[in-house]
Motif scaffolding. Structure first.
Motif, PDB file in Angstrom:
ATOM      1  N   LEU A 134      38.799  45.677  34.186  1.00 52.24           N
ATOM      2  CA  LEU A 134      37.563  45.217  34.800  1.00 52.24           C
ATOM      3  C   LEU A 134      37.725  43.676  35.165  1.00 52.24           C
ATOM      4  O   LEU A 134      37.137  43.340  36.219  1.00 52.24           O
ATOM      5  CB  LEU A 134      36.358  45.427  33.997  1.00 52.24           C
ATOM      6  CG  LEU A 134      35.115  44.890  34.417  1.00 52.24           C
ATOM      7  CD1 LEU A 134      34.634  45.419  35.776  1.00 52.24           C
ATOM      8  CD2 LEU A 134      34.028  45.422  33.449  1.00 52.24           C
ATOM      9  N   GLU A 135      38.386  43.214  34.142  1.00 50.57           N
ATOM     10  CA  GLU A 135      38.551  41.575  34.544  1.00 50.57           C
ATOM     11  C   GLU A 135      39.361  41.277  35.640  1.00 50.57           C
ATOM     12  O   GLU A 135      39.056  40.492  36.626  1.00 50.57           O
ATOM     13  CB  GLU A 135      39.422  41.045  33.243  1.00 50.57           C
ATOM     14  CG  GLU A 135      38.439  40.107  32.386  1.00 50.57           C
ATOM     15  CD  GLU A 135      39.190  39.050  31.529  1.00 50.57           C
ATOM     16  OE1 GLU A 135      40.304  39.350  31.320  1.00 50.57           O
ATOM     17  OE2 GLU A 135      38.491  38.142  31.235  1.00 50.57           O
ATOM     18  N   ILE A 136      40.677  42.343  35.964  1.00 45.35           N
ATOM     19  CA  ILE A 136      41.268  42.199  37.048  1.00 45.35           C
ATOM     20  C   ILE A 136      40.288  42.496  38.313  1.00 45.35           C
ATOM     21  O   ILE A 136      40.431  41.692  39.218  1.00 45.35           O
ATOM     22  CB  ILE A 136      42.307  43.115  36.989  1.00 45.35           C
ATOM     23  CG1 ILE A 136      43.349  42.558  35.870  1.00 45.35           C
ATOM     24  CG2 ILE A 136      43.171  43.050  38.349  1.00 45.35           C
ATOM     25  CD1 ILE A 136      44.712  43.604  35.660  1.00 45.35           C
ATOM     26  N   ALA A 137      39.469  43.464  38.268  1.00 47.81           N
ATOM     27  CA  ALA A 137      38.492  43.672  39.255  1.00 47.81           C
ATOM     28  C   ALA A 137      37.783  42.655  39.727  1.00 47.81           C
ATOM     29  O   ALA A 137      37.653  42.372  40.897  1.00 47.81           O
ATOM     30  CB  ALA A 137      37.654  45.302  38.775  1.00 47.81           C
ATOM     31  N   ARG A 138      37.408  42.204  38.676  1.00 44.27           N
ATOM     32  CA  ARG A 138      36.435  40.951  38.858  1.00 44.27           C
ATOM     33  C   ARG A 138      37.163  39.965  39.677  1.00 44.27           C
ATOM     34  O   ARG A 138      36.402  39.082  40.422  1.00 44.27           O
ATOM     35  CB  ARG A 138      35.803  40.706  37.342  1.00 44.27           C
ATOM     36  CG  ARG A 138      34.931  39.351  37.541  1.00 44.27           C
ATOM     37  CD  ARG A 138      34.127  38.971  36.211  1.00 44.27           C
ATOM     38  NE  ARG A 138      34.994  38.232  35.536  1.00 44.27           N
ATOM     39  CZ  ARG A 138      35.078  38.051  34.048  1.00 44.27           C
ATOM     40  NH1 ARG A 138      33.746  38.036  33.744  1.00 44.27           N
ATOM     41  NH2 ARG A 138      35.744  37.269  33.401  1.00 44.27           N
ATOM     42  N   ALA A 139      38.326  39.413  39.092  1.00 39.16           N
ATOM     43  CA  ALA A 139      39.421  38.561  39.586  1.00 39.16           C
ATOM     44  C   ALA A 139      39.383  38.597  41.145  1.00 39.16           C
ATOM     45  O   ALA A 139      39.400  37.730  42.209  1.00 39.16           O
ATOM     46  CB  ALA A 139      40.431  38.307  38.947  1.00 39.16           C
TER      47      ALA A 139
END
Lengths: 372, 262
Positions: B161-166
């Motif tokens: 999810l953190e990667i998606a947000r980035a």
């Protein structure tokens, strides 16, 4: 179900408020006893506005401001003064000024009050919001508290009418601890016109709730909550915490200022603006409403404000009636102190049972989010 | 190939401690670049310097032709640098979808007043942001979990999810801080594939801080080794594996062994 367009809601809301306004006058004319209930309703509406505004800073942006009463007080003085001068400029006779003004007159006076108050308070909110860029938590809270106390003490500290300096003279005209009663006309104080009926108080409060709900659901509101959750992560995705926090302060200050102005110019109002409006316990009252309802929830803050205000006035009335009816032990205790103790106890119990407030961050009619 | 990110003689002190002492490296555009070193080597500090969380005391950090030193973190994000965090920093009380949507703020053309009034532009923006967020969540294998609270996800999903947000920032440069931490062998293998496919699909340049040698050696095209804030070595995975200083820094541990263990 098809969604009702916003403009229809606004129109219906306006119509309801106009109706309320006439109903108010008619009810008071027919039955003086109703005045008490109407007074509570108006007080509720004003506190809803105030709590909704504070919720933007304390709930959505997560900045702990305890200087809200400063903005309310600023709005009250400014709004009271503008209303009095506008009423004088409209050549409303002095005798009429001491009674409620008509609805038609309010259509001129209230917008003249609300707009400049919102603008000035927003500007002051900007300045008070700037420390939030460097300070967090308790430290920021102290700054906001300092702001409201400085305002209050400035008004309290200058009473000499004979002051030469134009600034001190202007402050002295605010009446110090006696309160502000507008400019003098033929040697007599004009008083603050009692002009804003339910159309304005309930209408503006409802509109503010509507705006706050939209704000919360907008991308801006999302970003505001992100800043509250984690400033570093928020800035890493391009959300500049500075901009969002200061904007939150500006919005809250404008809302609080309007609430203060309405407090000063409401119908059957006090006709006077007292520096006690700016005392820090007034700030805590609003904080209590927000936390009671659920910090971050717009409907929560509004319902918290209504509950708080209603219980506050009704408990007073209940105790008075009981005392008059001759309930024995009430003669021997300080009823006011007893009431505050019971009130505080209720709040403690609510907070123990629901630490996140009545609503948490949810809204009325919003489904509970499932934690998977 | 031109270099997208160039650090030259970057230095950062915290009081008497020199956390990063004159580090220079160039990351080629489209590359996958590894930054490794023992604990406390200053890897995460380098990330914090690139993203503006800390200000470099000396040296320059350039993204293409733009100097990043002196910019605020949000400006650097806007310039095209996205990152994840070593100790996952999701917005806790928000849903999976909301977490990604927040990163769409930069693309919004309308002021918040426009949003409150639900102007045409604001509605278009919201539509655009939501479409992209849904795509990214699907790409990261999080479709169907949009309404779950971010922190209720399992650990591995939180990292994704953190990667998606980035990625929502549409960055040029993606900084991944220990993306493989806590992953098992199989998950780490998947991660390697994911990093490569993300790079190709979104035309990214990736810089990776990682302890997991399986991932670092498997996916990075070039590796830069830090120890106590200074550069120890730089080269291809094969060069780094056999570099005597690097082996010494890892307490004589054979890097092939470390890879096998991981």
């Amino acid at each position: 179900m098809k969604r009702v367009p916003a403009w229809v809601l606004v129109l219906v809301g306006c119509a309801v408020c106009v109706g309320l306004d006439y109903a108010y006058s008619a009810t008071v004319a027919a039955d003086r006893g109703m005045k008490f209930w109407l007074m509570i309703a108006v007080a509720c509406a004003i506190n809803v506005l105030s709590a909704t505004a504070l919720n933007v800073v304390n709930g959505m942006a997560g900045q702990f401001s305890i200087g809200h009463a400063g903005f309310v007080g600023l709005g009250a003085y400014l709004g009271g003064a503008v209303a009095a001068y506008v009423a004088v400029a409209m050549k409303i006779p002095l005798a009429a000024l001491h009674d409620n003004l008509s609805f038609v007159q309010s259509l001129i006076i209230v917008p003249c009050v609300v707009v400049p108050v919102a603008v000035v308070c927003a500007a002051v909110g900007f300045v008070v919001g700037l420390p939030s860029l460097r300070l967090r938590g308790d430290y920021l809270a102290i700054v906001t508290l300092g702001f409201s106390e400085i305002l209050r003490l400035t008004v309290l500290g200058t009473v000499e009418d004979t002051a030469k300096n134009p600034i001190t003279k202007a402050i002295a005209a605010l009446g110090g601890s006696l309160g502000y009663r507008g400019p003098k006309l033929d040697g007599d104080f004009v008083g603050i016109p009692s002009v804003a009926g339910p159309f304005w108080t309930v209408g503006i409060a409802a509109f503010a709730v509507f705006l706050a709900l939209r704000l919360k659901r907008s991308g801006f509101g999302r970003a505001l909550r992100a800043v509250r959750e984690d400033e570093i992560a928020a800035s890493a995705v391009g959300v500049d915490p500075a901009r969002y926090k200061v904007t939150a302060f500006v919005l809250a200050a404008a809302g609080a200022g309007i609430a203060g102005a309405l407090l000063a110019i409401k119908r059957d109002g006090p006709g006077i603006v007292s520096p006690a409006n700016m005392r820090f316990d007034k700030s805590f009252e609003v904080i209590t409403m927000v936390i009671l309802g659920g910090s971050g929830s717009v409907s929560g803050a509004a319902i918290g404000a209504v509950l708080y205000t209603a219980v506050f006035y009704l408990s007073e009335e209940a105790l008075n009636q009981a005392a008059r009816a001759g309930v024995g032990f009430l003669a021997n205790v300080d009823a006011a102190a007893l009431r505050m103790a019971l009130f505080a106890l209720t709040l403690v119990i609510v907070m123990l049972v629901r630490p996140e407030g009545l609503f948490g961050e949810r809204e009325l009619f919003e489904k509970k989010r499932v934690a998977r | 190939m031109t270099d997208l990110l160039r650090l030259s003689s970057v230095e950062k002190r915290f009081g008497g401690l020199r956390a990063v002492g004159g580090v220079s490296f160039d990351v080629p555009e489209g590359g996958i670049f590894g930054l490794i070193g023992p604990n406390g080597a200053g890897k995460t500090t380098v990330f914090n310097l690139i993203t503006g969380v800390y200000q470099a005391d000396q040296g320059t950090i350039r993204l293409a032709d733009r100097e990043l030193v002196g910019l605020q973190p949000a400006q650097i994000a806007a310039a095209g640098v996205a990152r994840t965090f070593q100790n996952i920093r999701l917005f806790a009380s928000m849903t999976v979808l909301e977490n990604v949507l927040v990163a769409g703020e930069l693309r919004r053309r309308s002021h918040f007043l426009g949003e409150i009034a639900r102007s045409k532009i604001a509605r278009e923006d919201e539509e655009l942001v939501r479409t992209r967020a849904a795509e990214l969540l699907a790409a990261m294998g999080l479709a169907g979990q949009e309404e779950a609270m971010a922190t209720s996800l399992p650990y591995g999903s939180q990292r994704r999810l953190e990667i998606a947000r980035a990625l929502m920032l549409a960055p040029k440069l993606l900084l991944l801080d220990e993306p493989a931490a806590g992953l098992n062998y199989g998950e780490a293998e998947t991660l390697k594939e994911q990093i490569r496919s993300l790079r190709d699909r979104y035309e990214l340049t990736v810089v990776l801080v990682e302890h997991n040698m399986q991932v670092v050696m498997g996916v990075c095209e070039r590796i830069h080794v830090l120890d106590h804030g200074i550069t120890l070595a730089e080269g291809t995975p094969a060069e780094i594996k056999s570099h005597p200083k690097v082996i010494a820094a890892y307490l004589g541990e054979d890097l092939d062994e470390a890879e096998a263990e991981a």
